[in-house]
Design a protein around this motif. Structure first.
Motif, mmCIF file in Angstrom:
data_model
loop_
_atom_site.group_PDB
_atom_site.id
_atom_site.type_symbol
_atom_site.label_atom_id
_atom_site.label_comp_id
_atom_site.label_asym_id
_atom_site.label_seq_id
_atom_site.Cartn_x
_atom_site.Cartn_y
_atom_site.Cartn_z
ATOM 1 N N ARG A 198 0.872 -1.174 0.000
ATOM 2 C CA ARG A 198 0.000 0.000 0.000
ATOM 3 C C ARG A 198 0.913 1.229 0.000
ATOM 4 N NH1 ARG A 198 -5.073 0.433 1.642
ATOM 5 N NH2 ARG A 198 -4.522 2.251 2.890
ATOM 6 N N LYS B 164 1.748 5.447 -0.464
ATOM 7 C CA LYS B 164 1.281 6.834 -0.365
ATOM 8 C C LYS B 164 2.158 7.697 -1.259
ATOM 9 C CE LYS B 164 1.363 10.806 2.746
ATOM 10 N NZ LYS B 164 1.834 11.292 4.074
ATOM 11 N N PHE C 121 0.200 2.956 5.561
ATOM 12 C CA PHE C 121 0.820 2.580 4.299
ATOM 13 C C PHE C 121 2.122 1.819 4.557
ATOM 14 C CE2 PHE C 121 -1.693 6.397 3.570
ATOM 15 C CZ PHE C 121 -2.519 5.968 2.541
ATOM 16 N N GLU D 197 -3.166 8.475 -12.398
ATOM 17 C CA GLU D 197 -4.528 8.597 -11.873
ATOM 18 C C GLU D 197 -5.558 8.353 -12.973
ATOM 19 O OE1 GLU D 197 -6.770 11.315 -8.572
ATOM 20 O OE2 GLU D 197 -5.455 12.361 -9.984
ATOM 21 N N VAL E 234 -2.264 -0.884 -3.679
ATOM 22 C CA VAL E 234 -2.973 0.390 -3.504
ATOM 23 C C VAL E 234 -1.995 1.533 -3.687
ATOM 24 C CG1 VAL E 234 -4.210 1.876 -1.875
ATOM 25 C CG2 VAL E 234 -4.693 -0.575 -1.929
ATOM 26 N N ILE E 235 -2.420 2.579 -4.390
ATOM 27 C CA ILE E 235 -1.670 3.828 -4.450
ATOM 28 C C ILE E 235 -2.609 4.945 -4.004
ATOM 29 C CG2 ILE E 235 -0.443 5.484 -5.908
ATOM 30 C CD1 ILE E 235 0.392 3.217 -7.710
ATOM 31 N N ASN E 236 -2.191 5.647 -2.977
ATOM 32 C CA ASN E 236 -2.980 6.759 -2.457
ATOM 33 C C ASN E 236 -2.498 8.052 -3.107
ATOM 34 O OD1 ASN E 236 -3.298 9.120 -0.343
ATOM 35 N ND2 ASN E 236 -4.859 7.597 0.159
ATOM 36 N N LYS F 263 -6.751 9.880 -1.877
ATOM 37 C CA LYS F 263 -7.691 8.878 -2.382
ATOM 38 C C LYS F 263 -6.974 7.590 -2.719
ATOM 39 C CE LYS F 263 -11.247 8.013 -5.884
ATOM 40 N NZ LYS F 263 -12.038 8.554 -7.012
ATOM 41 N N ASP F 264 -7.513 6.471 -2.216
ATOM 42 C CA ASP F 264 -6.947 5.152 -2.503
ATOM 43 C C ASP F 264 -7.426 4.637 -3.855
ATOM 44 O OD1 ASP F 264 -5.607 5.081 -0.122
ATOM 45 O OD2 ASP F 264 -6.936 3.620 0.847
ATOM 46 N N TYR F 265 -6.454 4.203 -4.679
ATOM 47 C CA TYR F 265 -6.778 3.555 -5.945
ATOM 48 C C TYR F 265 -6.288 2.111 -5.876
ATOM 49 C CZ TYR F 265 -7.825 8.145 -7.957
ATOM 50 O OH TYR F 265 -8.375 9.380 -8.229
ATOM 51 N N GLN F 266 -7.194 1.179 -6.180
ATOM 52 C CA GLN F 266 -6.893 -0.244 -6.097
ATOM 53 C C GLN F 266 -6.321 -0.757 -7.417
ATOM 54 O OE1 GLN F 266 -7.432 -2.145 -3.300
ATOM 55 N NE2 GLN F 266 -8.351 -0.471 -2.114
#
Length: 358
Positions: A177, A179, A216, A287, A312-314, A318-321
């Motif tokens: 995960r 950030k 994270f 994004e 996950v990249i925040n 906002k978290d994107y899976q």
């Protein structure tokens, strides 16, 4: 009593510590092998390397590396091949990067002859420490640091070169995960980001700790000027499968020239329908890849993990899976390809393997 291995003197340990090792549970860096290689630099030249039992070193608190940061290291691996031989993977590429790092830090470089003979002698001495379990290897840590004892701000005239090894198991961490870091920087253009010097890692601890407190695992570093472009993930290179192509940030003085990165890019170019792009990657592009579903994979690339899947990249809170990387994913296929090359299961057409007879 000292013996000779490849013309390098070897003082063997009186009692091996190998019985203390749980080879079924190899925590990274926990068990250091019995011996280490050491050699000193003074009066403008290197002395004779020797292999001695691993242990403490005498030094004063005034050595220059402790005060002004002249310290550089490498990370590489040796593998027990299926035929019993030992493979040190891409030592020439690692030497090239090590010497570039040393040159940036105003430190003496290492000759290819001393590098290869030192590695071979140490691996031969401690070859029983190389695990043979699936995905296991012997991690090799060459390092150099300034040893001149004085407090003046200057380039040191004395150094110590050391090689340590430790058995490591397969990388089994859960997908990361991440950030996106938009305040702190790891390095900047014109700085030391491309070098494996100690200060780069120490300076990254604080923002990484903050990210971990927020839930994270690591940071996705961005450029130092605008925080608009992606640099690295943690201390690894980062790669994406975007629009069906492999995309990774182009090298700069702010990005480490990863050996695993180079290996993956080389192998990816063998796939005719798969385009490799080394270029600047805008955060907005990533994004949009999430939003449009065109970003299908993201992973870190480094010696320890080979590939480290990203879940996950925040971005801006906002978290994107990211979809789970299955066995047919690019990252898993290239990881298997590298494994087969290093274990001697596929032809070594790039001559990456340095073979030591077991």
């Amino acid at each position: 009593m000292a013996t000779l291995t490849s013309t390098i003197a070897v003082e063997r340990i009186k009692k091996s510590r190998i019985d203390e090792v749980d080879f079924n549970n190899l925590e990274f860096g926990k068990y250091i092998s019995d011996h280490m290689l050491v050699v000193d630099y003074d009066n403008g030249q290197w002395g004779n390397p020797s292999i001695v039992p691993f242990g403490e070193m005498r030094m004063t608190p005034a050595i220059l590396s402790l005060h002004y940061g002249q310290a550089v290291f490498e990370g590489m691996k040796a593998f027990k091949m299926k035929n019993g031989d030992i493979n040190i993977f891409r030592p020439h590429k690692h030497l090239s990067r090590f010497n570039k790092s040393l040159d940036r830090m105003c430190m003496p470089t290492i000759s290819e002859e001393m590098w290869l003979s030192s590695l071979q002698a140490l691996i031969e001495t401690d070859q029983q420490w190389i695990p043979d379990g699936e995905g296991s290897s012997l991690y090799i840590r060459p390092l150099m640091f300034a040893t001149e004892s004085r407090l003046g701000v200057k380039v040191s005239d004395q150094y110590k070169f050391v090689i340590l090894t430790c058995p490591v198991g397969p990388y089994q961490a859960k997908p990361y995960r991440l950030k996106v870091e938009d305040h702190y920087v790891r390095t900047a253009e014109g700085g030391t980001g491309f070098a494996k010097c100690a200060g780069n890692y120490g300076g990254a601890f604080y923002p990484t700790q903050i990210a971990r407190q927020e839930g994270f695992d690591q940071i996705l570093w961005t450029d130092h000027k605008e925080h608009r472009y992606i640099d690295e993930v943690g201390m690894m290179n980062v790669m994406f499968v975007l629009n069906g192509n492999l995309v990774t940030p182009q090298l700069s003085t702010a990005i480490l020239d990863g050996v695993t990165r180079d290996s993956i890019l080389t192998l990816a170019k063998e796939i005719p329908t798969f385009k490799v792009e080394e270029r600047r990657i805008a955060l907005d592009e990533i994004e949009q890849g999430f939003i449009k579903g065109t970003l299908t994979e993201a992973f870190g690339a480094g010696t320890a993990a080979v590939v480290a899947p990203i879940a996950v990249i925040n971005i801006r809170g906002k978290d994107y899976q990211i979809p789970v990387a299955g066995p047919t994913s690019f990252q898993q296929q290239v990881k298997k390809k590298l494994h087969n090359l290093r274990m001697g299961l596929e032809p070594d057409q790039y001559r990456w393997n340095f073979i030591v007879k077991g």
